[in-house]
Design an enzyme around this catalytic site. Structure first.
Site, PDB file in Angstrom:
ATOM      1  N   LYS A  77      -8.202  -1.340  10.538  1.00 18.46           N
ATOM      2  CA  LYS A  77      -7.495  -1.686   9.295  1.00 18.46           C
ATOM      3  C   LYS A  77      -6.267  -0.794   9.147  1.00 18.46           C
ATOM      4  CE  LYS A  77      -6.429  -1.528   4.771  1.00 18.46           C
ATOM      5  NZ  LYS A  77      -5.486  -0.576   4.151  1.00 18.46           N
ATOM      6  N   ASP A  98       4.030 -14.214  11.665  1.00 15.78           N
ATOM      7  CA  ASP A  98       2.744 -14.666  11.134  1.00 15.78           C
ATOM      8  C   ASP A  98       1.717 -13.544  11.323  1.00 15.78           C
ATOM      9  OD1 ASP A  98       0.294 -15.940  10.715  1.00 15.78           O
ATOM     10  OD2 ASP A  98       0.988 -17.828  11.579  1.00 15.78           O
ATOM     11  N   HIS A 128      -2.396  11.125   0.759  1.00 14.72           N
ATOM     12  CA  HIS A 128      -2.298   9.897  -0.028  1.00 14.72           C
ATOM     13  C   HIS A 128      -1.906  10.161  -1.469  1.00 14.72           C
ATOM     14  CE1 HIS A 128      -4.328   6.241   1.867  1.00 14.72           C
ATOM     15  NE2 HIS A 128      -4.040   7.049   2.847  1.00 14.72           N
ATOM     16  N   GLU A 142       0.837  -1.204   0.000  1.00 20.58           N
ATOM     17  CA  GLU A 142       0.000   0.000   0.000  1.00 20.58           C
ATOM     18  C   GLU A 142       0.874   1.257   0.000  1.00 20.58           C
ATOM     19  OE1 GLU A 142      -3.393  -0.105   2.616  1.00 20.58           O
ATOM     20  OE2 GLU A 142      -3.656   2.063   2.459  1.00 20.58           O
TER      21      GLU A 142
HETATM   22  P1  NDP Z   1       9.597 -23.309  15.589  1.00 21.89           P
HETATM   23  O1  NDP Z   1       9.213 -24.607  16.164  1.00 21.89           O
HETATM   24  O2  NDP Z   1      10.098 -23.245  14.209  1.00 21.89           O
HETATM   25  O3  NDP Z   1      10.718 -22.585  16.442  1.00 21.89           O
HETATM   26  C1  NDP Z   1      10.831 -22.609  17.776  1.00 21.89           C
HETATM   27  C2  NDP Z   1      12.168 -23.242  18.114  1.00 21.89           C
HETATM   28  O4  NDP Z   1      13.229 -22.309  18.014  1.00 21.89           O
HETATM   29  C3  NDP Z   1      12.180 -23.684  19.541  1.00 21.89           C
HETATM   30  O5  NDP Z   1      11.545 -24.919  19.686  1.00 21.89           O
HETATM   31  C4  NDP Z   1      13.651 -23.712  19.841  1.00 21.89           C
HETATM   32  O6  NDP Z   1      14.137 -24.973  19.482  1.00 21.89           O
HETATM   33  C5  NDP Z   1      14.265 -22.691  18.904  1.00 21.89           C
HETATM   34  N1  NDP Z   1      14.795 -21.520  19.630  1.00 21.89           N
HETATM   35  C6  NDP Z   1      16.038 -20.989  19.463  1.00 21.89           C
HETATM   36  N2  NDP Z   1      16.204 -19.917  20.267  1.00 21.89           N
HETATM   37  C7  NDP Z   1      15.053 -19.751  20.964  1.00 21.89           C
HETATM   38  C8  NDP Z   1      14.616 -18.812  21.940  1.00 21.89           C
HETATM   39  N3  NDP Z   1      15.401 -17.830  22.367  1.00 21.89           N
HETATM   40  N4  NDP Z   1      13.379 -18.945  22.424  1.00 21.89           N
HETATM   41  C9  NDP Z   1      12.548 -19.913  21.987  1.00 21.89           C
HETATM   42  N5  NDP Z   1      12.901 -20.844  21.069  1.00 21.89           N
HETATM   43  C10 NDP Z   1      14.159 -20.780  20.555  1.00 21.89           C
HETATM   44  O7  NDP Z   1       8.453 -22.243  15.653  1.00 21.89           O
HETATM   45  P2  NDP Z   1       7.302 -21.883  16.660  1.00 21.89           P
HETATM   46  O8  NDP Z   1       7.029 -22.913  17.696  1.00 21.89           O
HETATM   47  O9  NDP Z   1       7.577 -20.503  17.133  1.00 21.89           O
HETATM   48  O10 NDP Z   1       6.072 -21.871  15.653  1.00 21.89           O
HETATM   49  C11 NDP Z   1       5.889 -20.785  14.763  1.00 21.89           C
HETATM   50  C12 NDP Z   1       5.459 -21.269  13.401  1.00 21.89           C
HETATM   51  O11 NDP Z   1       4.309 -22.081  13.502  1.00 21.89           O
HETATM   52  C13 NDP Z   1       5.092 -20.113  12.511  1.00 21.89           C
HETATM   53  O12 NDP Z   1       5.705 -20.307  11.248  1.00 21.89           O
HETATM   54  C14 NDP Z   1       3.588 -20.234  12.362  1.00 21.89           C
HETATM   55  O13 NDP Z   1       3.142 -19.711  11.144  1.00 21.89           O
HETATM   56  C15 NDP Z   1       3.383 -21.713  12.474  1.00 21.89           C
HETATM   57  N6  NDP Z   1       2.088 -22.206  12.887  1.00 21.89           N
HETATM   58  C16 NDP Z   1       1.072 -21.385  13.273  1.00 21.89           C
HETATM   59  C17 NDP Z   1      -0.139 -21.866  13.676  1.00 21.89           C
HETATM   60  C18 NDP Z   1      -1.174 -20.886  14.142  1.00 21.89           C
HETATM   61  O14 NDP Z   1      -0.880 -19.734  14.302  1.00 21.89           O
HETATM   62  N7  NDP Z   1      -2.425 -21.309  14.402  1.00 21.89           N
HETATM   63  C19 NDP Z   1      -0.419 -23.315  13.680  1.00 21.89           C
HETATM   64  C20 NDP Z   1       0.726 -24.096  13.351  1.00 21.89           C
HETATM   65  C21 NDP Z   1       1.923 -23.568  12.936  1.00 21.89           C
HETATM   66  P3  NDP Z   1      15.285 -25.697  20.312  1.00 21.89           P
HETATM   67  O15 NDP Z   1      15.122 -25.269  21.726  1.00 21.89           O
HETATM   68  O16 NDP Z   1      15.052 -27.126  20.083  1.00 21.89           O
HETATM   69  O17 NDP Z   1      16.533 -25.147  19.732  1.00 21.89           O
END
Ligand code: NDP
Length: 404
Positions: A245, A261, A358, A71
């Site tokens: 919006k 997201d 705009h 936009e």
């Molecule tokens: P991920 O599982 O990809 O990432 C999270 C992982 O990152 C953790 O499990 C951890 O893994 C690692 N990590 C590294 N540093 C950190 C930190 N400082 N804090 C926390 N975790 C860390 O993603 P999310 O669980 O965040 O899920 C987000 C995704 O899910 C988005 O792409 C979203 O679009 C999608 N999604 C959304 C839904 C919805 O909104 N309804 C439904 C399903 C999916 P480790 O500790 O093992 O290193």
């Protein structure tokens, strides 16, 4: 055996679309091997313009914020709103002590009292299971915070798991823990309906506030009208929808640019806007002495790691511009941009109409639409600004004259 569609290469899929050679080439020029791994049936990237909000003070820090949007006027307006808020000292952020995402185990055909008593008895087990299911989030200082049963109707109950997912948005973390917790509900298996996170992230409601000297926004008349406009947003769903919006013009652009997201953020925002049973503006503007004061509160689930952020280098590069230390810091910054965006929109309407601001951006889009080349756009925009009436035919004629 012929390949299934999802097994084709991006070029093979492009070939199946009966496009002309030029279009195929253009899509091919925008392909990325990384992004081809992210979605099914990939053909190419769809590029969206990204710009920056150059300077907004959030929690006493000067921040530059990337914004991805199609936009035209959004980024200019965000910069304008931020400049005004900076004159009042910038945006203050207030966060819960621990932000968390809620996951739901859903049961139907069940007596609330029975399930609630079970949930009360199982508390220790819930925490043990969560730790076993996702030990890494505990090592990072997160994990399960609470489990409660909530009656949804006479016979349906949601068991809500509140989980601190640290700097990740947390959808996968929450779903992983939920699926492990599900096993504890063997006695209620027949009534079990599903396990899924909730995007209504009420355990991460964030408030941002800011103020602007009334003299900076065109005086008391404009300020008063701006407040009245905002009041319409609290009384009239037609106005509230448009005001929100506009707010999401800013919030969505930063959310997208940082690989977060934006559907999750918007869904939560709109749900929160209806929390009183009537859809209302998410912001509130009031006059206090010589200042116009604004406040925005809404849930915001974003991360600085995980999901698309980890998969897309451009999201990491965009995040590096903001350089948030934590997801909580990013939450405050995104909402601060929302407040700035809202202020700019309200000010534009209160002070002479939205079209005035705009138009220049709109004219640029119109120039592109009628086929102006990069080196012709500035001249055509100047001519359109001087024209009495502007539409595509006028722009086409002016361009034709310019080329003579
Ligand atoms: P991920 O599982 O990809 O990432 C999270 C992982 O990152 C953790 O499990 C951890 O893994 C690692 N990590 C590294 N540093 C950190 C930190 N400082 N804090 C926390 N975790 C860390 O993603 P999310 O669980 O965040 O899920 C987000 C995704 O899910 C988005 O792409 C979203 O679009 C999608 N999604 C959304 C839904 C919805 O909104 N309804 C439904 C399903 C999916 P480790 O500790 O093992 O290193």
């Amino acid at each position: 055996m012929p390949k299934k569609y999802y097994e084709l290469t991006p070029d093979e899929r492009l070939a199946s679309l009966n496009l002309d050679e030029q279009a195929v080439q253009a899509w091919q020029d925008n392909q990325s091997a990384t992004n081809a791994q992210i979605v099914e049936n990939y053909i190419s990237d769809f590029r969206v313009p990204m710009g920056v909000l150059k300077d907004i003070i959030v929690a006493d820090r000067h921040v530059t914020v990337p914004m991805a949007t199609e936009e035209p006027s959004v980024i200019a307006a965000a910069n304008h709103g931020a400049k005004l808020l900076n004159q009042g000292g910038g945006v203050a952020v207030s966060l819960p002590e621990r932000t968390a995402l809620i996951g739901q185990l859903l049961f139907s055909g069940v007596a609330y009292d029975e399930l609630a008593a079970f949930v009360a008895r199982q508390q220790a087990a819930f925490f043990t299971v969560a730790q076993e299911a996702k030990p890494s989030i505990y090592r990072r200082g997160g994990g399960l915070l609470s489990v409660t049963a909530r009656a949804v109707s006479a016979t349906s109950v949601s068991v809500d798991f509140t989980i601190d997912t640290r700097d990740a948005m947390g959808a996968n973390i929450v779903n992983t823990i939920l699926e492990a917790e599900q096993a504890l509900f063997a006695d209620f298996q027949a009534q079990f309906v599903g396990a899924i996170l909730s995007n209504y992230a009420t355990a991460q409601c964030v408030t941002v506030t800011g103020r602007v000297p009334i003299a900076s926004i065109g005086g008391r008349t404009v300020a008063k009208r701006l407040v009245q406009l905002n009041q319409f947003g609290h009384q009239d769903v037609y106005r509230a929808t448009t005001e929100n919006k506009g707010l999401f013009n800013g919030i969505g652009a930063v959310t997208l640019a940082t690989g977060n997201d934006w559907r999750a953020v918007e869904a939560a925002g709109h749900a929160f806007a209806s929390q009183n049973g009537r859809y209302q503006s998410l912001t509130t503007w009031t006059i206090a002495g010589d200042f116009l004061e604004g406040r925005l509160t809404m849930p915001i689930s974003v991360g600085t790691v995980g999901g698309a952020i980890s998969a897309m280098p451009q999201a990491q590069r965009a995040l590096a511009i903001v350089a948030p230390q934590t997801a909580d810091e990013l939450r405050g910054i995104i909402l601060a941009v929302g407040l700035a965006q809202n202020l700019a929109a309200l000010k534009a309407i209160a002070d002479g109409g939205i079209q005035k601001g705009h138009m220049k951006m709109h004219y640029r889009a119109l120039a592109l639409q009628v086929g102006a080349r990069d080196d012709e756009i500035a001249t055509l925009v100047t001519q359109l600004q001087a024209a009495e009436q502007v539409d595509a035919a006028v722009a086409t004629n002016l361009l034709r004259e310019m080329r003579k």
